[in-house]
Scaffold this motif. Sequence first.
Motif, PDB file in Angstrom:
ATOM      1  N   ASN A 135       1.109 125.484 158.248  1.00 44.45           N
ATOM      2  CA  ASN A 135       1.578 125.574 156.820  1.00 44.45           C
ATOM      3  C   ASN A 135       2.968 125.327 156.772  1.00 44.45           C
ATOM      4  OD1 ASN A 135       1.082 125.738 154.100  1.00 44.45           O
ATOM      5  ND2 ASN A 135       1.024 128.088 153.976  1.00 44.45           N
ATOM      6  N   ASP A 136       3.328 124.261 156.968  1.00 39.22           N
ATOM      7  CA  ASP A 136       4.997 124.231 156.857  1.00 39.22           C
ATOM      8  C   ASP A 136       5.251 123.011 155.751  1.00 39.22           C
ATOM      9  OD1 ASP A 136       3.946 121.634 158.018  1.00 39.22           O
ATOM     10  OD2 ASP A 136       5.061 121.752 159.780  1.00 39.22           O
ATOM     11  N   MET A 141       6.783 122.293 145.951  1.00 38.35           N
ATOM     12  CA  MET A 141       8.052 121.389 145.967  1.00 38.35           C
ATOM     13  C   MET A 141       7.346 119.824 145.978  1.00 38.35           C
ATOM     14  SD  MET A 141      11.069 120.518 146.114  1.00 38.35           S
ATOM     15  CE  MET A 141      12.199 121.819 146.447  1.00 38.35           C
ATOM     16  N   TYR A 142       6.287 119.715 146.685  1.00 32.64           N
ATOM     17  CA  TYR A 142       5.476 118.387 146.578  1.00 32.64           C
ATOM     18  C   TYR A 142       5.115 117.810 145.573  1.00 32.64           C
ATOM     19  CZ  TYR A 142       2.003 114.589 147.835  1.00 32.64           C
ATOM     20  OH  TYR A 142       1.539 113.553 147.839  1.00 32.64           O
ATOM     21  N   TYR A 143       4.383 118.689 144.793  1.00 34.51           N
ATOM     22  CA  TYR A 143       3.899 118.562 143.334  1.00 34.51           C
ATOM     23  C   TYR A 143       5.025 117.974 142.228  1.00 34.51           C
ATOM     24  CZ  TYR A 143      -0.553 118.424 144.906  1.00 34.51           C
ATOM     25  OH  TYR A 143      -2.002 118.029 145.837  1.00 34.51           O
ATOM     26  N   SER A 144       6.001 119.068 142.467  1.00 34.43           N
ATOM     27  CA  SER A 144       7.176 118.974 141.539  1.00 34.43           C
ATOM     28  C   SER A 144       7.882 117.725 141.545  1.00 34.43           C
ATOM     29  CB  SER A 144       8.215 120.322 141.824  1.00 34.43           C
ATOM     30  OG  SER A 144       7.481 121.449 141.364  1.00 34.43           O
ATOM     31  N   VAL A 145       8.007 117.224 142.781  1.00 34.93           N
ATOM     32  CA  VAL A 145       8.653 115.887 143.146  1.00 34.93           C
ATOM     33  C   VAL A 145       7.783 114.711 142.895  1.00 34.93           C
ATOM     34  CG1 VAL A 145       9.892 114.403 145.064  1.00 34.93           C
ATOM     35  CG2 VAL A 145      10.440 116.924 144.784  1.00 34.93           C
ATOM     36  N   GLU A 146       6.570 114.688 143.390  1.00 38.22           N
ATOM     37  CA  GLU A 146       5.512 113.593 143.438  1.00 38.22           C
ATOM     38  C   GLU A 146       5.256 113.393 141.952  1.00 38.22           C
ATOM     39  OE1 GLU A 146       5.773 111.268 145.355  1.00 38.22           O
ATOM     40  OE2 GLU A 146       6.547 111.906 147.199  1.00 38.22           O
ATOM     41  N   TRP A 188       0.134 120.158 136.200  1.00 43.73           N
ATOM     42  CA  TRP A 188       1.439 120.392 136.846  1.00 43.73           C
ATOM     43  C   TRP A 188       2.598 120.372 135.836  1.00 43.73           C
ATOM     44  CZ3 TRP A 188       1.151 123.138 141.080  1.00 43.73           C
ATOM     45  CH2 TRP A 188       2.540 123.408 141.702  1.00 43.73           C
ATOM     46  N   GLY A 189       2.475 119.604 134.782  1.00 40.76           N
ATOM     47  CA  GLY A 189       3.406 119.645 133.706  1.00 40.76           C
ATOM     48  C   GLY A 189       4.829 119.236 134.110  1.00 40.76           C
ATOM     49  N   GLU A 190       4.877 118.223 135.235  1.00 37.61           N
ATOM     50  CA  GLU A 190       6.206 117.875 135.492  1.00 37.61           C
ATOM     51  C   GLU A 190       6.516 116.625 134.690  1.00 37.61           C
ATOM     52  OE1 GLU A 190       9.841 118.001 137.501  1.00 37.61           O
ATOM     53  OE2 GLU A 190       8.191 119.471 137.482  1.00 37.61           O
ATOM     54  N   HIS A 191       7.800 116.599 134.021  1.00 38.23           N
ATOM     55  CA  HIS A 191       8.047 115.361 133.152  1.00 38.23           C
ATOM     56  C   HIS A 191       8.283 114.200 134.013  1.00 38.23           C
ATOM     57  CE1 HIS A 191       8.047 117.754 129.409  1.00 38.23           C
ATOM     58  NE2 HIS A 191       8.668 118.668 130.243  1.00 38.23           N
ATOM     59  N   PRO A 192       8.050 112.800 133.708  1.00 37.31           N
ATOM     60  CA  PRO A 192       8.416 111.676 134.475  1.00 37.31           C
ATOM     61  C   PRO A 192       9.862 111.779 134.470  1.00 37.31           C
ATOM     62  CG  PRO A 192       6.708 111.216 132.682  1.00 37.31           C
ATOM     63  CD  PRO A 192       7.064 112.697 132.406  1.00 37.31           C
ATOM     64  N   VAL A 193      10.378 111.109 135.785  1.00 34.94           N
ATOM     65  CA  VAL A 193      11.652 110.848 135.858  1.00 34.94           C
ATOM     66  C   VAL A 193      11.963 109.568 135.020  1.00 34.94           C
ATOM     67  CG1 VAL A 193      11.638 111.603 137.965  1.00 34.94           C
ATOM     68  CG2 VAL A 193      11.255 109.103 137.876  1.00 34.94           C
ATOM     69  N   PRO A 194      13.205 109.677 134.615  1.00 39.63           N
ATOM     70  CA  PRO A 194      13.893 108.360 133.735  1.00 39.63           C
ATOM     71  C   PRO A 194      13.488 107.089 134.392  1.00 39.63           C
ATOM     72  CG  PRO A 194      15.466 109.925 134.010  1.00 39.63           C
ATOM     73  CD  PRO A 194      14.533 110.486 134.880  1.00 39.63           C
TER      74      PRO A 194
END
Length: 281
Positions: A135-136, A141-146, A188-194
């Motif tokens: 579990n490394d 973090m993965y979902y916040s980025v992807e 997740w609610g992460e907004h799309p990047v520009p």
Amino acid sequence: ALTVMRLFPDDIRSVILDSTLPTQIKLFNTLPAVRQHAYDTLFKGCAASATCHATYPQLESVFYQLVTDLNAKPITLQDAKYGPVALDGDSLASWVFVMLYVTQLIPYLPKAIMQVSQGNYDLISRLYGVLMLQNDVSDGMYYSVECGEDMAFTTAQDLSSAAVGMHKEIQPQMLADLQTQYRLCQLWGEHPVPTVQKQPVISSLPTLILSGEYDPITPASNAKLALQTLSHGYLFQFPATGHGVFNTDNCPDTIVSAFLQQPMTKPDGACIATMSAPNFK
């Protein structure tokens, strides 16, 4: 690295892209084809090796039949680190895929696949847990980025269409995994990047691009795509190499060293011709 090149070009002397993902790629849309390419590269590599082909002449068909058989009737293997582990066909396919990341482990894959088909779990029991069960990775973090960088630019229909070209034995698991990640990103609610961040990076910075022949996640097609808009880019592909080229062999390390000393001059890549195909066991 590519985004930093776009945002801060005046602060950068030179760049090394080792196993790169161009910003314009919609990652999840490409994953099925990339994964199929990884398996195809392994099987073609074995077929091209006189020793491997003679020892494992039906490796590809054995693998796909094994996936089917283990999905119908999973087994339990005794992992060297984690103890009893359930192994079905999808798990086996995922393990083979992850093994291709590690250059030093690639030569053992044909033997490991054949061992499992014969009920021998010696190799996989030593290498399954350390690659699949540690579990490394931070899921957060993965979902916040992807979710913001890639899944936001993908539709559920895109994912279904992308999986069409895969072998039928591995397609269902790939599609199910993509659909699960798609649903998670909706929550997740992460907004799309520009949107500019999904455009190709155009740069004149001296850039060394390294690519491994057996890289299962960032294939050579990625490196070639990145090179198209890097006017001072130098691309080198290395045989028998997985994900992350630097420090896998003296040849890429020599090329890296030469580039760092003189980034405006394309390094001599003659040593690549001395590198051999995987020494399959």
